[in-house]
Design a protein around this motif. Sequence first.
Motif, PDB file in Angstrom:
ATOM      1  N   TRP A  39       0.798  -1.228   0.000  1.00 27.18           N
ATOM      2  CA  TRP A  39       0.000   0.000   0.000  1.00 27.18           C
ATOM      3  C   TRP A  39       0.827   1.274   0.000  1.00 27.18           C
ATOM      4  CZ3 TRP A  39       0.816   3.393   3.907  1.00 27.18           C
ATOM      5  CH2 TRP A  39       1.281   2.899   5.139  1.00 27.18           C
ATOM      6  N   MET A  40       2.087   1.197   0.291  1.00 29.27           N
ATOM      7  CA  MET A  40       2.907   2.388   0.497  1.00 29.27           C
ATOM      8  C   MET A  40       3.135   3.187  -0.792  1.00 29.27           C
ATOM      9  SD  MET A  40       6.458   2.320   2.525  1.00 29.27           S
ATOM     10  CE  MET A  40       7.720   2.773   1.375  1.00 29.27           C
ATOM     11  N   GLY A  41       3.182   4.504  -0.665  1.00 28.50           N
ATOM     12  CA  GLY A  41       3.492   5.382  -1.779  1.00 28.50           C
ATOM     13  C   GLY A  41       2.607   6.618  -1.785  1.00 28.50           C
ATOM     14  N   CYS A  42       2.868   7.504  -2.727  1.00 29.45           N
ATOM     15  CA  CYS A  42       2.073   8.721  -2.910  1.00 29.45           C
ATOM     16  C   CYS A  42       2.287   9.197  -4.345  1.00 29.45           C
ATOM     17  CB  CYS A  42       2.459   9.795  -1.904  1.00 29.45           C
ATOM     18  SG  CYS A  42       4.144  10.432  -2.110  1.00 29.45           S
ATOM     19  N   ASP A  43       1.666  10.300  -4.732  1.00 30.71           N
ATOM     20  CA  ASP A  43       1.808  10.803  -6.101  1.00 30.71           C
ATOM     21  C   ASP A  43       3.253  11.098  -6.474  1.00 30.71           C
ATOM     22  OD1 ASP A  43      -0.871  10.614  -6.535  1.00 30.71           O
ATOM     23  OD2 ASP A  43      -1.284  12.749  -6.321  1.00 30.71           O
ATOM     24  N   ARG A  44       4.033  11.626  -5.527  1.00 32.41           N
ATOM     25  CA  ARG A  44       5.407  12.032  -5.846  1.00 32.41           C
ATOM     26  C   ARG A  44       6.367  10.841  -5.903  1.00 32.41           C
ATOM     27  NH1 ARG A  44       7.052  17.756  -3.719  1.00 32.41           N
ATOM     28  NH2 ARG A  44       8.589  17.278  -5.296  1.00 32.41           N
ATOM     29  N   VAL A  45       6.043   9.754  -5.181  1.00 34.78           N
ATOM     30  CA  VAL A  45       6.902   8.567  -5.167  1.00 34.78           C
ATOM     31  C   VAL A  45       6.007   7.339  -5.232  1.00 34.78           C
ATOM     32  CG1 VAL A  45       8.780   7.351  -4.034  1.00 34.78           C
ATOM     33  CG2 VAL A  45       8.513   9.795  -3.663  1.00 34.78           C
ATOM     34  N   VAL A  81      14.714  10.692   8.521  1.00 32.85           N
ATOM     35  CA  VAL A  81      15.310  11.686   7.644  1.00 32.85           C
ATOM     36  C   VAL A  81      14.888  11.336   6.224  1.00 32.85           C
ATOM     37  CG1 VAL A  81      17.490  12.626   6.771  1.00 32.85           C
ATOM     38  CG2 VAL A  81      17.270  12.029   9.189  1.00 32.85           C
ATOM     39  N   MET A  82      14.523  12.369   5.465  1.00 33.98           N
ATOM     40  CA  MET A  82      14.189  12.199   4.056  1.00 33.98           C
ATOM     41  C   MET A  82      15.287  12.847   3.214  1.00 33.98           C
ATOM     42  SD  MET A  82      11.247  10.613   3.566  1.00 33.98           S
ATOM     43  CE  MET A  82      11.013  11.050   1.854  1.00 33.98           C
ATOM     44  N   HIS A  83      15.721  12.131   2.193  1.00 34.55           N
ATOM     45  CA  HIS A  83      16.647  12.656   1.196  1.00 34.55           C
ATOM     46  C   HIS A  83      15.924  12.662  -0.147  1.00 34.55           C
ATOM     47  CE1 HIS A  83      19.582  11.383   4.240  1.00 34.55           C
ATOM     48  NE2 HIS A  83      20.373  12.298   3.708  1.00 34.55           N
ATOM     49  N   VAL A  84      16.120  13.698  -0.930  1.00 32.73           N
ATOM     50  CA  VAL A  84      15.545  13.777  -2.270  1.00 32.73           C
ATOM     51  C   VAL A  84      16.638  14.228  -3.222  1.00 32.73           C
ATOM     52  CG1 VAL A  84      13.869  14.929  -3.758  1.00 32.73           C
ATOM     53  CG2 VAL A  84      13.204  14.258  -1.451  1.00 32.73           C
ATOM     54  N   GLY A  85      16.823  13.455  -4.277  1.00 35.70           N
ATOM     55  CA  GLY A  85      17.843  13.807  -5.254  1.00 35.70           C
ATOM     56  C   GLY A  85      19.237  13.903  -4.663  1.00 35.70           C
ATOM     57  N   GLY A 106      14.041  13.441  -8.426  1.00 39.40           N
ATOM     58  CA  GLY A 106      15.155  12.587  -8.038  1.00 39.40           C
ATOM     59  C   GLY A 106      14.709  11.486  -7.101  1.00 39.40           C
ATOM     60  N   GLU A 107      15.651  10.647  -6.713  1.00 34.39           N
ATOM     61  CA  GLU A 107      15.333   9.542  -5.813  1.00 34.39           C
ATOM     62  C   GLU A 107      14.913  10.065  -4.446  1.00 34.39           C
ATOM     63  OE1 GLU A 107      17.494   5.485  -4.992  1.00 34.39           O
ATOM     64  OE2 GLU A 107      18.373   7.064  -3.740  1.00 34.39           O
ATOM     65  N   HIS A 108      13.850   9.486  -3.892  1.00 37.42           N
ATOM     66  CA  HIS A 108      13.394   9.788  -2.538  1.00 37.42           C
ATOM     67  C   HIS A 108      13.856   8.645  -1.644  1.00 37.42           C
ATOM     68  CE1 HIS A 108      10.144  12.946  -3.346  1.00 37.42           C
ATOM     69  NE2 HIS A 108      10.813  12.779  -4.477  1.00 37.42           N
ATOM     70  N   ARG A 109      14.534   8.996  -0.537  1.00 33.47           N
ATOM     71  CA  ARG A 109      15.031   7.977   0.395  1.00 33.47           C
ATOM     72  C   ARG A 109      14.546   8.318   1.797  1.00 33.47           C
ATOM     73  NH1 ARG A 109      19.549   6.573   3.707  1.00 33.47           N
ATOM     74  NH2 ARG A 109      20.002   4.366   3.519  1.00 33.47           N
ATOM     75  N   PHE A 110      13.882   7.349   2.426  1.00 36.36           N
ATOM     76  CA  PHE A 110      13.377   7.459   3.786  1.00 36.36           C
ATOM     77  C   PHE A 110      14.265   6.587   4.656  1.00 36.36           C
ATOM     78  CE2 PHE A 110      10.996   5.558   7.225  1.00 36.36           C
ATOM     79  CZ  PHE A 110      10.173   6.559   7.714  1.00 36.36           C
ATOM     80  N   ASP A 111      14.774   7.140   5.768  1.00 29.71           N
ATOM     81  CA  ASP A 111      15.617   6.378   6.694  1.00 29.71           C
ATOM     82  C   ASP A 111      15.145   6.692   8.108  1.00 29.71           C
ATOM     83  OD1 ASP A 111      17.604   5.140   8.183  1.00 29.71           O
ATOM     84  OD2 ASP A 111      19.225   5.855   6.900  1.00 29.71           O
TER      85      ASP A 111
END
Length: 154
Positions: A37-43, A90-94, A68-73
């Motif tokens: 189920w995980m996700g959203c419009d941007r990822v 922490v979220m990283h984008v691009g 860019g890549e979205h990274r959730f940690d």
Amino acid sequence: MSGRDTVFGAFTIERRFDARPARVFAAYADREIKQRWMGCDRVAAPVIEALDFRVGGREVSRGPGDDGEHRFDGTYLDIVPDSRFVLSFVMHVGGRKLSASIASVELVADGDGTRLIYNEQGVYFGEDGWADRREGTAQGVEQMAAWLASNPEA
């Protein structure tokens, strides 16, 4: 805004599910279920690389986005089975650090269903992304609701 700016914010999302707290809790705690189920419009459809759902355990996911890549940690700080959990992440984008947050998910029995209360607070680095974060989180909650509704026996 310069890259040194910090923007603090917070939001709350509440949603009722026609599923008992244990099922809603499992939708977060079980890697196989959460991946569905995980996700959203941007990822769309991020890949969960790790989900160690215990106090001190980590969750890591990543997926492509238009920016860019979205990274959730994240790290789980507190867990009360079928009732609540708290995590920092922490979220990283691009390739750049976008934000750092602390979130809590509370599950309250409500008749034959569950009332979810999601709270997040934190800081964005260099921009104000709180409206997008709230929207993406709300989309994820709605995707979980749809999965729960279409999989009543899971």
